[in-house]
Design a protein around this motif. Structure first.
Motif, mmCIF file in Angstrom:
data_model
loop_
_atom_site.group_PDB
_atom_site.id
_atom_site.type_symbol
_atom_site.label_atom_id
_atom_site.label_comp_id
_atom_site.label_asym_id
_atom_site.label_seq_id
_atom_site.Cartn_x
_atom_site.Cartn_y
_atom_site.Cartn_z
ATOM 1 N N MET A 193 5.660 20.849 -1.246
ATOM 2 C CA MET A 193 6.516 19.674 -1.112
ATOM 3 C C MET A 193 5.699 18.396 -0.911
ATOM 4 O O MET A 193 4.724 18.391 -0.157
ATOM 5 N N VAL A 194 6.123 17.326 -1.598
ATOM 6 C CA VAL A 194 5.543 15.994 -1.392
ATOM 7 C C VAL A 194 6.671 15.062 -0.971
ATOM 8 O O VAL A 194 7.634 14.851 -1.714
ATOM 9 N N SER A 195 6.573 14.534 0.235
ATOM 10 C CA SER A 195 7.581 13.607 0.746
ATOM 11 C C SER A 195 6.991 12.206 0.794
ATOM 12 O O SER A 195 5.772 12.025 0.716
ATOM 13 N N SER A 196 7.852 11.192 0.906
ATOM 14 C CA SER A 196 7.350 9.816 0.980
ATOM 15 C C SER A 196 8.257 8.976 1.857
ATOM 16 O O SER A 196 9.427 9.307 2.067
ATOM 17 N N ARG A 197 7.665 7.888 2.364
ATOM 18 C CA ARG A 197 8.452 6.911 3.127
ATOM 19 C C ARG A 197 7.906 5.520 2.852
ATOM 20 O O ARG A 197 6.730 5.339 2.515
ATOM 21 N N VAL A 198 8.788 4.533 3.007
ATOM 22 C CA VAL A 198 8.400 3.142 2.774
ATOM 23 C C VAL A 198 7.675 2.612 4.001
ATOM 24 O O VAL A 198 8.139 2.776 5.131
ATOM 25 N N LEU A 199 6.530 1.947 3.760
ATOM 26 C CA LEU A 199 5.747 1.352 4.844
ATOM 27 C C LEU A 199 6.029 -0.134 4.988
ATOM 28 O O LEU A 199 6.326 -0.624 6.068
ATOM 29 N N PHE A 200 5.915 -0.867 3.881
ATOM 30 C CA PHE A 200 6.175 -2.309 3.894
ATOM 31 C C PHE A 200 6.325 -2.785 2.452
ATOM 32 O O PHE A 200 6.031 -2.040 1.515
ATOM 33 N N GLU A 201 6.800 -4.003 2.293
ATOM 34 C CA GLU A 201 6.985 -4.565 0.953
ATOM 35 C C GLU A 201 5.735 -5.331 0.532
ATOM 36 O O GLU A 201 5.147 -6.071 1.317
ATOM 37 N N ALA A 202 5.333 -5.141 -0.709
ATOM 38 C CA ALA A 202 4.206 -5.869 -1.284
ATOM 39 C C ALA A 202 4.297 -5.725 -2.795
ATOM 40 O O ALA A 202 4.832 -4.740 -3.298
ATOM 41 N N MET A 203 3.757 -6.708 -3.521
ATOM 42 C CA MET A 203 3.850 -6.667 -4.972
ATOM 43 C C MET A 203 2.503 -6.981 -5.614
ATOM 44 O O MET A 203 2.282 -8.076 -6.126
ATOM 45 N N PRO A 204 1.550 -6.029 -5.570
ATOM 46 C CA PRO A 204 0.316 -6.222 -6.329
ATOM 47 C C PRO A 204 0.619 -6.242 -7.829
ATOM 48 O O PRO A 204 1.726 -5.894 -8.256
ATOM 49 N N HIS A 205 -0.356 -6.633 -8.620
ATOM 50 C CA HIS A 205 -0.179 -6.604 -10.066
ATOM 51 C C HIS A 205 -0.058 -5.159 -10.553
ATOM 52 O O HIS A 205 -0.682 -4.246 -10.004
ATOM 53 N N LEU A 206 0.742 -4.969 -11.599
ATOM 54 C CA LEU A 206 0.935 -3.634 -12.162
ATOM 55 C C LEU A 206 -0.362 -3.107 -12.761
ATOM 56 O O LEU A 206 -1.114 -3.844 -13.403
ATOM 57 N N LEU A 207 -0.597 -1.825 -12.558
ATOM 58 C CA LEU A 207 -1.727 -1.165 -13.202
ATOM 59 C C LEU A 207 -1.350 -0.810 -14.641
ATOM 60 O O LEU A 207 -0.204 -0.426 -14.909
ATOM 61 N N PRO A 208 -2.305 -0.905 -15.570
ATOM 62 C CA PRO A 208 -2.001 -0.539 -16.957
ATOM 63 C C PRO A 208 -1.648 0.939 -17.080
ATOM 64 O O PRO A 208 -2.279 1.798 -16.459
ATOM 65 N N GLY A 209 -0.593 1.209 -17.857
ATOM 66 C CA GLY A 209 -0.134 2.582 -18.032
ATOM 67 C C GLY A 209 0.948 2.989 -17.058
ATOM 68 O O GLY A 209 1.510 4.077 -17.180
ATOM 69 N N PHE A 210 1.252 2.116 -16.094
ATOM 70 C CA PHE A 210 2.269 2.424 -15.089
ATOM 71 C C PHE A 210 3.446 1.448 -15.144
ATOM 72 O O PHE A 210 4.158 1.277 -14.162
ATOM 73 N N GLU A 211 3.634 0.792 -16.298
ATOM 74 C CA GLU A 211 4.726 -0.156 -16.446
ATOM 75 C C GLU A 211 6.074 0.583 -16.454
ATOM 76 O O GLU A 211 6.141 1.760 -16.804
ATOM 77 N N PRO A 212 7.148 -0.121 -16.048
ATOM 78 C CA PRO A 212 8.477 0.524 -16.092
ATOM 79 C C PRO A 212 8.846 0.917 -17.521
ATOM 80 O O PRO A 212 8.531 0.193 -18.479
ATOM 81 N N LYS A 213 9.477 2.065 -17.650
ATOM 82 C CA LYS A 213 9.930 2.483 -18.963
ATOM 83 C C LYS A 213 11.153 1.672 -19.364
ATOM 84 O O LYS A 213 12.005 1.385 -18.521
ATOM 85 N N PRO A 214 11.238 1.274 -20.638
ATOM 86 C CA PRO A 214 12.403 0.478 -21.048
ATOM 87 C C PRO A 214 13.701 1.241 -20.870
ATOM 88 O O PRO A 214 13.752 2.455 -21.094
ATOM 89 N N LYS A 215 14.725 0.526 -20.413
ATOM 90 C CA LYS A 215 16.043 1.143 -20.233
ATOM 91 C C LYS A 215 16.832 0.993 -21.512
ATOM 92 O O LYS A 215 16.853 -0.075 -22.130
ATOM 93 N N PHE A 216 17.508 2.066 -21.894
ATOM 94 C CA PHE A 216 18.304 2.025 -23.110
ATOM 95 C C PHE A 216 19.659 1.364 -22.825
ATOM 96 O O PHE A 216 20.306 1.662 -21.829
ATOM 97 N N VAL A 217 20.022 0.446 -23.708
ATOM 98 C CA VAL A 217 21.317 -0.230 -23.571
ATOM 99 C C VAL A 217 22.157 0.135 -24.785
ATOM 100 O O VAL A 217 21.745 -0.026 -25.933
ATOM 101 N N PHE A 218 23.369 0.658 -24.511
ATOM 102 C CA PHE A 218 24.236 1.099 -25.618
ATOM 103 C C PHE A 218 25.275 0.021 -25.916
ATOM 104 O O PHE A 218 25.681 -0.737 -25.032
#
Length: 218
Positions: A193-218
């Motif tokens: 098992m791998v669990s996670s919890r939020v520590l704090f908010e921060a917004m570093p620059h996105l790493l290449p290859g980890f961009e959000p996948k496009p959402k399909f709109v119908f």
């Protein structure tokens, strides 16, 4: 010539300590490692500012306070093996090398990896190795890892990387939330098992290859 030692001290006393960073080993490492040699010469005057610093090819060194808090939460021990994903020019790897037994800096950009490979010996990081490859694959050859650190934001943590975390291991990453804001999360493995919890908010620059996948709109 700028007084970089004074700038490092100011960074620690003005940015690191006031933001809940109390791990003395980590504080000492950030006082010891010359951050300026890991940024382009033209940017050395801003190497210690409290924001992300561009290191070239669209990549950034995460601001000191966010980076330090992430490492503190990872609780890196002197005997740990660490994977540093998206190490860029190697500053993060150099800091981790002061805390761990071994650190593998993974970088997808060959030019940045080459710069890291040149800079790390300059700061005595003899227990650090830089490898080049897709960030999303991790580096299973040296795993499993006691700690995995992401040096930038990710839309999600791939299963392939979670699988490289040792039992009892910790992983820290800034993960994009539904709102698009970044949340630094601490992951822990206990058996399968791998669990996670939020520590704090921060917004570093996105790493290449980890961009959000496009959402399909119908």
């Amino acid at each position: 010539m700028p007084d970089y030692a004074a700038a490092r001290l100011h960074m620690v006393e003005g940015q690191i300590r006031p933001n809940k960073v109390t791990d003395q080993r980590l504080v000492d490492a950030m006082l010891d490692v010359p951050r300026e040699i890991f940024v382009p010469k033209a940017s050395r005057g801003i190497a210690y500012v409290d924001e992300d610093v561009a290191v070239g090819n669209g990549r950034y060194m995460t601001e000191p306070m966010v980076f330090a808090r992430m490492l503190q939460e990872a609780e890196i021990g002197a005997g740990d093996v660490v994977l540093d994903i998206g190490c860029g020019t190697g500053y993060s790897t150099a800091i981790i090398a002061r805390l761990a037994a071994t650190v593998v800096g993974l970088e997808c950009d060959a030019a940045l990896a080459a710069r890291a490979g040149e800079a790390l010996p300059e700061v005595g990081a003899d227990n650090a190795l830089v490898v080049t490859g897709p960030l999303g694959d991790g580096h299973a050859a040296q795993g499993p890892y006691d700690v995995i650190v992401f040096e930038g934001a990710v839309a999600e943590v791939p299963a392939a990387i979670r699988d490289q975390l040792a039992d009892g291991g910790r992983m820290v990453a800034a993960v994009l939330g539904e709102s698009g804001l970044g949340q630094v999360r601490l992951f822990r493995r206990a058996g399968a098992m791998v669990s996670s919890r939020v520590l704090f908010e921060a917004m570093p620059h996105l790493l290449p290859g980890f961009e959000p996948k496009p959402k399909f709109v119908f």
